[in-house]
Motif scaffolding. Structure first.
Motif, PDB file in Angstrom:
ATOM      1  N   VAL A 196       0.841  -1.190   0.000  1.00 41.99           N
ATOM      2  CA  VAL A 196       0.000   0.000   0.000  1.00 41.99           C
ATOM      3  C   VAL A 196       0.882   1.249   0.000  1.00 41.99           C
ATOM      4  CG1 VAL A 196      -1.818   1.267   1.189  1.00 41.99           C
ATOM      5  CG2 VAL A 196      -1.788  -1.239   1.273  1.00 41.99           C
ATOM      6  N   LYS A 197       0.776   2.036  -1.065  1.00 39.16           N
ATOM      7  CA  LYS A 197       1.603   3.232  -1.193  1.00 39.16           C
ATOM      8  C   LYS A 197       0.716   4.473  -1.230  1.00 39.16           C
ATOM      9  CE  LYS A 197       5.012   0.706  -3.970  1.00 39.16           C
ATOM     10  NZ  LYS A 197       5.751   0.639  -5.254  1.00 39.16           N
ATOM     11  N   ASP A 198       0.939   5.379  -0.286  1.00 41.13           N
ATOM     12  CA  ASP A 198       0.217   6.652  -0.324  1.00 41.13           C
ATOM     13  C   ASP A 198       0.672   7.463  -1.533  1.00 41.13           C
ATOM     14  OD1 ASP A 198      -1.220   6.216   2.008  1.00 41.13           O
ATOM     15  OD2 ASP A 198       0.348   7.071   3.286  1.00 41.13           O
ATOM     16  N   LYS A 199      -0.253   8.230  -2.090  1.00 37.61           N
ATOM     17  CA  LYS A 199       0.110   9.110  -3.191  1.00 37.61           C
ATOM     18  C   LYS A 199       0.487  10.468  -2.611  1.00 37.61           C
ATOM     19  CE  LYS A 199      -2.260   7.044  -7.095  1.00 37.61           C
ATOM     20  NZ  LYS A 199      -3.147   7.269  -8.262  1.00 37.61           N
ATOM     21  N   PHE A 200       1.738  10.836  -2.805  1.00 35.71           N
ATOM     22  CA  PHE A 200       2.178  12.125  -2.296  1.00 35.71           C
ATOM     23  C   PHE A 200       3.309  12.692  -3.139  1.00 35.71           C
ATOM     24  CE2 PHE A 200       5.046   9.221  -0.030  1.00 35.71           C
ATOM     25  CZ  PHE A 200       6.255   9.876  -0.079  1.00 35.71           C
ATOM     26  N   LEU A 201       3.505  13.980  -2.999  1.00 36.11           N
ATOM     27  CA  LEU A 201       4.614  14.684  -3.626  1.00 36.11           C
ATOM     28  C   LEU A 201       5.552  15.174  -2.540  1.00 36.11           C
ATOM     29  CD1 LEU A 201       2.739  16.973  -6.192  1.00 36.11           C
ATOM     30  CD2 LEU A 201       3.860  14.792  -6.665  1.00 36.11           C
ATOM     31  N   ARG A 202       6.840  15.121  -2.822  1.00 32.39           N
ATOM     32  CA  ARG A 202       7.803  15.744  -1.921  1.00 32.39           C
ATOM     33  C   ARG A 202       8.305  17.020  -2.579  1.00 32.39           C
ATOM     34  NH1 ARG A 202      13.987  14.441  -1.411  1.00 32.39           N
ATOM     35  NH2 ARG A 202      13.780  15.714  -3.269  1.00 32.39           N
ATOM     36  N   MET A 203       8.207  18.109  -1.843  1.00 31.46           N
ATOM     37  CA  MET A 203       8.653  19.398  -2.366  1.00 31.46           C
ATOM     38  C   MET A 203       9.786  19.925  -1.506  1.00 31.46           C
ATOM     39  SD  MET A 203       6.405  22.834  -3.221  1.00 31.46           S
ATOM     40  CE  MET A 203       5.678  22.071  -4.675  1.00 31.46           C
ATOM     41  N   SER A 204      10.818  20.430  -2.164  1.00 24.83           N
ATOM     42  CA  SER A 204      11.959  21.015  -1.466  1.00 24.83           C
ATOM     43  C   SER A 204      11.985  22.515  -1.723  1.00 24.83           C
ATOM     44  CB  SER A 204      13.265  20.382  -1.944  1.00 24.83           C
ATOM     45  OG  SER A 204      14.388  21.100  -1.458  1.00 24.83           O
ATOM     46  N   ILE A 205      12.295  23.288  -0.691  1.00 24.84           N
ATOM     47  CA  ILE A 205      12.368  24.743  -0.832  1.00 24.84           C
ATOM     48  C   ILE A 205      13.812  25.241  -0.895  1.00 24.84           C
ATOM     49  CG2 ILE A 205      10.128  25.260   0.165  1.00 24.84           C
ATOM     50  CD1 ILE A 205      13.274  25.537   2.269  1.00 24.84           C
ATOM     51  N   SER A 206      14.772  24.337  -0.986  1.00 24.42           N
ATOM     52  CA  SER A 206      16.179  24.724  -0.882  1.00 24.42           C
ATOM     53  C   SER A 206      16.648  25.604  -2.032  1.00 24.42           C
ATOM     54  CB  SER A 206      17.064  23.475  -0.781  1.00 24.42           C
ATOM     55  OG  SER A 206      16.950  22.688  -1.949  1.00 24.42           O
ATOM     56  N   ARG A 207      16.033  25.460  -3.211  1.00 23.39           N
ATOM     57  CA  ARG A 207      16.488  26.237  -4.374  1.00 23.39           C
ATOM     58  C   ARG A 207      15.460  27.262  -4.840  1.00 23.39           C
ATOM     59  NH1 ARG A 207      19.328  21.768  -8.409  1.00 23.39           N
ATOM     60  NH2 ARG A 207      20.783  20.879  -6.886  1.00 23.39           N
ATOM     61  N   ALA A 208      14.355  27.391  -4.144  1.00 18.62           N
ATOM     62  CA  ALA A 208      13.269  28.265  -4.590  1.00 18.62           C
ATOM     63  C   ALA A 208      13.152  29.495  -3.715  1.00 18.62           C
ATOM     64  CB  ALA A 208      11.950  27.495  -4.586  1.00 18.62           C
ATOM     65  N   ARG A 209      13.015  30.648  -4.348  1.00 16.88           N
ATOM     66  CA  ARG A 209      12.779  31.888  -3.616  1.00 16.88           C
ATOM     67  C   ARG A 209      11.305  31.964  -3.212  1.00 16.88           C
ATOM     68  NH1 ARG A 209      15.703  33.316  -8.068  1.00 16.88           N
ATOM     69  NH2 ARG A 209      13.854  34.235  -9.057  1.00 16.88           N
ATOM     70  N   PRO A 210      10.971  32.789  -2.210  1.00 16.57           N
ATOM     71  CA  PRO A 210       9.584  32.867  -1.745  1.00 16.57           C
ATOM     72  C   PRO A 210       8.564  33.114  -2.844  1.00 16.57           C
ATOM     73  CG  PRO A 210      11.009  33.978  -0.189  1.00 16.57           C
ATOM     74  CD  PRO A 210      11.875  33.589  -1.353  1.00 16.57           C
ATOM     75  N   GLU A 211       8.885  34.025  -3.792  1.00 17.47           N
ATOM     76  CA  GLU A 211       7.932  34.305  -4.865  1.00 17.47           C
ATOM     77  C   GLU A 211       7.762  33.105  -5.802  1.00 17.47           C
ATOM     78  OE1 GLU A 211      11.941  36.233  -6.023  1.00 17.47           O
ATOM     79  OE2 GLU A 211      10.703  35.950  -4.217  1.00 17.47           O
ATOM     80  N   GLN A 212       8.821  32.323  -5.981  1.00 13.09           N
ATOM     81  CA  GLN A 212       8.727  31.116  -6.795  1.00 13.09           C
ATOM     82  C   GLN A 212       7.913  30.035  -6.083  1.00 13.09           C
ATOM     83  OE1 GLN A 212      13.038  30.610  -7.219  1.00 13.09           O
ATOM     84  NE2 GLN A 212      12.844  30.965  -9.425  1.00 13.09           N
ATOM     85  N   ILE A 213       8.049  29.984  -4.768  1.00 11.43           N
ATOM     86  CA  ILE A 213       7.279  29.011  -3.984  1.00 11.43           C
ATOM     87  C   ILE A 213       5.790  29.283  -4.128  1.00 11.43           C
ATOM     88  CG2 ILE A 213       6.750  28.266  -1.626  1.00 11.43           C
ATOM     89  CD1 ILE A 213       9.745  28.756  -0.990  1.00 11.43           C
ATOM     90  N   ARG A 214       5.391  30.536  -4.048  1.00  7.72           N
ATOM     91  CA  ARG A 214       3.980  30.892  -4.194  1.00  7.72           C
ATOM     92  C   ARG A 214       3.451  30.491  -5.572  1.00  7.72           C
ATOM     93  NH1 ARG A 214       4.609  35.714  -4.020  1.00  7.72           N
ATOM     94  NH2 ARG A 214       4.215  36.296  -6.181  1.00  7.72           N
ATOM     95  N   ILE A 215       4.221  30.771  -6.607  1.00 10.25           N
ATOM     96  CA  ILE A 215       3.822  30.397  -7.965  1.00 10.25           C
ATOM     97  C   ILE A 215       3.705  28.881  -8.090  1.00 10.25           C
ATOM     98  CG2 ILE A 215       4.587  30.373 -10.373  1.00 10.25           C
ATOM     99  CD1 ILE A 215       5.909  33.110  -9.817  1.00 10.25           C
ATOM    100  N   GLY A 216       4.637  28.162  -7.464  1.00  6.04           N
ATOM    101  CA  GLY A 216       4.616  26.705  -7.521  1.00  6.04           C
ATOM    102  C   GLY A 216       3.388  26.111  -6.850  1.00  6.04           C
ATOM    103  N   ILE A 217       3.005  26.655  -5.701  1.00  2.00           N
ATOM    104  CA  ILE A 217       1.818  26.167  -4.994  1.00  2.00           C
ATOM    105  C   ILE A 217       0.562  26.426  -5.822  1.00  2.00           C
ATOM    106  CG2 ILE A 217       0.351  26.516  -2.969  1.00  2.00           C
ATOM    107  CD1 ILE A 217       2.843  24.915  -2.362  1.00  2.00           C
ATOM    108  N   GLU A 218       0.462  27.619  -6.391  1.00  3.90           N
ATOM    109  CA  GLU A 218      -0.700  27.947  -7.220  1.00  3.90           C
ATOM    110  C   GLU A 218      -0.778  27.037  -8.443  1.00  3.90           C
ATOM    111  OE1 GLU A 218      -0.099  32.061  -8.004  1.00  3.90           O
ATOM    112  OE2 GLU A 218      -0.789  32.716  -6.020  1.00  3.90           O
ATOM    113  N   ALA A 219       0.373  26.751  -9.056  1.00  2.00           N
ATOM    114  CA  ALA A 219       0.400  25.868 -10.219  1.00  2.00           C
ATOM    115  C   ALA A 219       0.002  24.446  -9.847  1.00  2.00           C
ATOM    116  CB  ALA A 219       1.799  25.874 -10.843  1.00  2.00           C
TER     117      ALA A 219
END
Length: 230
Positions: A196-219
């Motif tokens: 049984v495998k949960d469906k999930f995404l792993r996201m890293s913030i190490s290379r993303a600036r705050p404004e890029q993070i917001r765009i990524g979440i919206e996308a």
């Protein structure tokens, strides 16, 4: 990984760390504690499992790669005394000796205060980015379509987004990649025969600036909506 787990992004509470140490002693098993994220985030003062180890059953590992740069192949291993002879033998077979030049350079970097200043800078930067991620998620995901590993402002580098079992995970990852958003699907973190495998995404913030993070979440939310409508 007791601190900022990869891929979950979670940390064990103090009572959980203490319980793990007690169970290791009770049943005579060894715990390998990989504390390579110990210098990141505001929680760095929290004691590791090793601090609660009264039975000498915890092997504590620490690296400097995340706080300085990956090429710094210098770390620390704190072992129960009875394991030292075997460990030293295998280490000599593997690489003879750790680079004296790297160790000396790191010692100077720590003693002159540069390490402390750099650690504070990196820690503050990652904390700001993780706060930006959770704030963007709070504002954009009002319907609760994404189950984050920690809805409160987290620390560290990674966050896990648990998704509906109906989502086509491979397709979602590809659609995000086409928008230049790189995420890792959860399949990579399971054994091949795990039932049984949960469906999930792993996201890293190490290379993303705050404004890029917001765009990524919206996308991400836009693509989830498209997949469900499709």
């Amino acid at each position: 990984m007791t601190r900022y787990h990869n891929p979950l992004g979670t940390s064990l509470l103090a009572e959980e760390r203490r319980a793990v140490a007690e169970l290791a002693g009770k049943y005579g098993v060894y715990i390998v504690e990989d504390d390579y994220m110990s210098d990141l985030g505001l929680e760095r003062r929290a004691d590791p499992i090793h601090a609660y180890d009264s039975s000498a059953h915890v092997i504590y590992l620490k690296s400097f790669s995340k706080i300085i740069f990956p090429g710094t192949r210098v770390g620390a291993a704190v072992l129960p005394e009875r394991l030292l002879p075997a460990f030293q033998t295998y280490k000599r077979l593997a690489d003879l000796n750790t680079s004296f030049l790297s160790q000396a350079a790191l010692e100077i970097y720590i003693k002159n205060g540069m390490y402390q200043r750099h650690r504070h800078k990196i820690s503050s930067m990652y904390t700001e980015r993780m706060h930006a991620l959770h704030q963007a998620l709070k504002e954009a995901d009002r319907d609760g379509r994404i189950e984050a590993s920690n809805r409160s402002p987290g620390l560290g580098v990674y966050t896990q987004f648990k998704l509906s079992p109906k989502v086509n995970l491979d397709r979602l990852v590809k659609r995000l990649a086409s928008r230049n958003i790189r995420v890792l699907g959860g399949q990579a973190f399971y054994l091949a025969d795990y039932a049984v495998k949960d469906k999930f995404l792993r996201m890293s913030i190490s290379r993303a600036r705050p404004e890029q993070i917001r765009i990524g979440i919206e996308a991400l939310l836009e693509e989830l909506k498209k997949l469900r409508l499709g």
